[in-house]
Design a protein around this motif. Structure first.
Motif, PDB file in Angstrom:
ATOM      1  N   THR A  30       0.854  -1.188   0.000  1.00 41.86           N
ATOM      2  CA  THR A  30       0.000   0.000   0.000  1.00 41.86           C
ATOM      3  C   THR A  30       0.890   1.238   0.000  1.00 41.86           C
ATOM      4  OG1 THR A  30      -0.081   0.187   2.408  1.00 41.86           O
ATOM      5  CG2 THR A  30      -1.772  -1.218   1.359  1.00 41.86           C
ATOM      6  N   THR A  86     -15.891  -0.640  -3.491  1.00 40.44           N
ATOM      7  CA  THR A  86     -16.030  -1.511  -2.315  1.00 40.44           C
ATOM      8  C   THR A  86     -17.059  -2.613  -2.521  1.00 40.44           C
ATOM      9  OG1 THR A  86     -17.615   0.022  -1.317  1.00 40.44           O
ATOM     10  CG2 THR A  86     -15.294   0.296  -0.701  1.00 40.44           C
ATOM     11  N   GLU A  94     -10.642  -2.698   3.665  1.00 42.00           N
ATOM     12  CA  GLU A  94     -10.877  -3.113   5.041  1.00 42.00           C
ATOM     13  C   GLU A  94     -12.177  -3.901   5.036  1.00 42.00           C
ATOM     14  OE1 GLU A  94      -9.956  -0.670   8.730  1.00 42.00           O
ATOM     15  OE2 GLU A  94     -12.131  -0.440   8.517  1.00 42.00           O
ATOM     16  N   THR A  96     -14.949  -6.354   7.257  1.00 39.76           N
ATOM     17  CA  THR A  96     -15.464  -6.801   8.550  1.00 39.76           C
ATOM     18  C   THR A  96     -16.336  -8.023   8.307  1.00 39.76           C
ATOM     19  OG1 THR A  96     -15.477  -4.543   9.421  1.00 39.76           O
ATOM     20  CG2 THR A  96     -16.838  -6.166  10.582  1.00 39.76           C
ATOM     21  N   THR A 106     -12.356  -7.156  12.043  1.00 34.84           N
ATOM     22  CA  THR A 106     -12.088  -6.267  10.924  1.00 34.84           C
ATOM     23  C   THR A 106     -10.594  -6.312  10.612  1.00 34.84           C
ATOM     24  OG1 THR A 106     -13.894  -4.810  11.585  1.00 34.84           O
ATOM     25  CG2 THR A 106     -12.239  -3.886  10.097  1.00 34.84           C
ATOM     26  N   TYR A 107     -10.280  -6.481   9.334  1.00 34.89           N
ATOM     27  CA  TYR A 107      -8.889  -6.515   8.875  1.00 34.89           C
ATOM     28  C   TYR A 107      -8.754  -5.714   7.588  1.00 34.89           C
ATOM     29  CZ  TYR A 107      -8.089 -10.426  12.052  1.00 34.89           C
ATOM     30  OH  TYR A 107      -7.989 -11.220  13.161  1.00 34.89           O
ATOM     31  N   ARG A 108      -7.605  -5.082   7.438  1.00 37.59           N
ATOM     32  CA  ARG A 108      -7.225  -4.461   6.170  1.00 37.59           C
ATOM     33  C   ARG A 108      -6.300  -5.439   5.463  1.00 37.59           C
ATOM     34  NH1 ARG A 108      -8.104   0.116   4.112  1.00 37.59           N
ATOM     35  NH2 ARG A 108      -8.635   1.105   6.084  1.00 37.59           N
ATOM     36  N   GLY A 120      -4.836  -5.505  13.201  1.00 38.83           N
ATOM     37  CA  GLY A 120      -5.901  -5.426  12.223  1.00 38.83           C
ATOM     38  C   GLY A 120      -5.484  -5.398  10.768  1.00 38.83           C
ATOM     39  N   SER A 121      -4.315  -5.942  10.451  1.00 39.48           N
ATOM     40  CA  SER A 121      -3.927  -6.010   9.042  1.00 39.48           C
ATOM     41  C   SER A 121      -3.438  -7.414   8.708  1.00 39.48           C
ATOM     42  CB  SER A 121      -2.849  -4.973   8.717  1.00 39.48           C
ATOM     43  OG  SER A 121      -1.723  -5.120   9.549  1.00 39.48           O
ATOM     44  N   THR A 154     -14.849  -1.573   3.251  1.00 38.90           N
ATOM     45  CA  THR A 154     -14.585  -0.146   3.146  1.00 38.90           C
ATOM     46  C   THR A 154     -13.162   0.076   2.628  1.00 38.90           C
ATOM     47  OG1 THR A 154     -13.855  -0.016   5.454  1.00 38.90           O
ATOM     48  CG2 THR A 154     -16.182   0.425   5.035  1.00 38.90           C
ATOM     49  N   THR A 155     -12.853   1.335   2.361  1.00 38.68           N
ATOM     50  CA  THR A 155     -11.493   1.667   1.911  1.00 38.68           C
ATOM     51  C   THR A 155     -10.709   2.338   3.012  1.00 38.68           C
ATOM     52  OG1 THR A 155     -12.219   3.781   1.035  1.00 38.68           O
ATOM     53  CG2 THR A 155     -12.132   1.929  -0.489  1.00 38.68           C
TER      54      THR A 155
END
Length: 155
Positions: A30, A86, A94, A96, A106-108, A120-121, A154-155
């Motif tokens: 990213t 999305t 991201e 959920t 929730t993870y990216r 969370g990634s 989501t972004t």
């Protein structure tokens, strides 16, 4: 101790000659991950100069190895802009999901060097991220021994 990776410097001081870190062929990143990579390289270069001034051979060996790794990763980095759509899970999104027991997670989805599941990634090559990729809100995935439903992207 095995002497396989130990060398003696001038003056008889022993230090470890560290093998290079393995470099994965997967290297999407990213924009934020690229910025962190650049900051890490800058930090390693400064710390390496300081270690060279101190003539700390063991630290020079460790920092040189890490700098080679990050420099190679930087050269091969393929920056992926944040997703604008999305409708499906993609790199940088991201997501959920809700497990059967009601827990929401929730993870990216990010690059390998950026991943930190506790924060969370997830790496895009991880099994969970692979199960999520391409899915839509309402789709279910297998998570461990159970199922989970995607509730938002989501972004």
């Amino acid at each position: 101790m095995s002497r396989a990776f130990v060398r003696e410097a001038e003056g008889g001081e022993a230090f470890e000659d560290l093998p290079d870190r393995s470099i994965s062929p997967h290297h999407l990143v990213t924009p934020a991950g690229l910025a962190r990579m650049d900051a890490e390289i800058e930090s390693l270069e400064k710390r390496l100069r300081d270690a060279q001034v101190r003539d700390d051979k063991a630290e020079v060996a460790r920092l040189s190895r890490d700098l080679r790794y990050w420099s190679a990763r930087r050269v091969s980095a393929e920056v992926v802009p944040p997703p604008t759509d999305t409708s499906h899970v993609r790199f940088g999104a991201e997501v959920t999901f809700e497990r059967e027991d009601g827990r929401r997670q929730t993870y990216r989805i990010v690059g390998e060097d950026e991943a930190d599941p506790a924060k969370g990634s997830l790496s895009y090559v991880s099994p969970l991220a692979q199960a999520l990729m391409g899915k839509e809100v309402g789709d279910t995935i297998t998570v461990g021994q159970g199922q989970a439903e995607i509730v938002s992207i989501t972004t």
